[in-house]
Motif scaffolding. Structure first.
Motif, short mmCIF file in Angstrom:
data_model
loop_
_atom_site.label_atom_id
_atom_site.label_comp_id
_atom_site.label_asym_id
_atom_site.label_seq_id
_atom_site.Cartn_x
_atom_site.Cartn_y
_atom_site.Cartn_z
N GLY A 168 45.96 61.05 53.68
CA GLY A 168 46.51 60.85 52.11
C GLY A 168 45.46 59.96 51.56
N ARG A 213 48.74 60.31 58.65
CA ARG A 213 49.11 60.53 57.21
C ARG A 213 48.57 59.87 56.26
N ASP A 222 51.65 68.53 57.08
CA ASP A 222 50.46 67.92 57.58
C ASP A 222 49.53 69.07 57.88
#
Length: 92
Positions: free
Chosen positions: A82, A78, A25
């Motif tokens: 993403g 995420r 991350d």
């Protein structure tokens, strides 16, 4: 709770959430603490809405609630990171 308690609880919750959901991350320790603190707020709100105690200090119940919130927030983070094409720190 004081600001120091929120930071400590955030660090604990963020670290446990990262341990539960390992992966790359962006942001490092600062993002981990922020995810933990915001996760504590989210977890406290969810558990409080369901009739539970929420976050009441640095104790086992509060850490569990905070970790649940931090994991939820980490999943959302995420998904958003993403969808923006995050490639693990390497720009192409």
């Amino acid at each position: 709770m004081g600001i120091i308690s929120w930071i400590v609880l955030g660090l604990i919750a963020g670290a446990i959430a990262k341990w539960i959901m390992p992966g790359r991350d962006p942001g490092g320790i600062v993002v981990t603490i922020v995810i933990g603190i915001v996760g504590a707020i989210i977890g406290g709100a969810i558990v409080g809405a369901l009739g539970g105690p929420g976050v009441s200090g640095v104790n086992v119940a509060s850490v569990i609630v905070s970790v649940i919130g931090a994991v939820i927030l980490l999943v959302i983070y995420r998904l958003v990171a993403g969808s923006r094409g995050y490639s693990g720190g390497r720009r192409r």
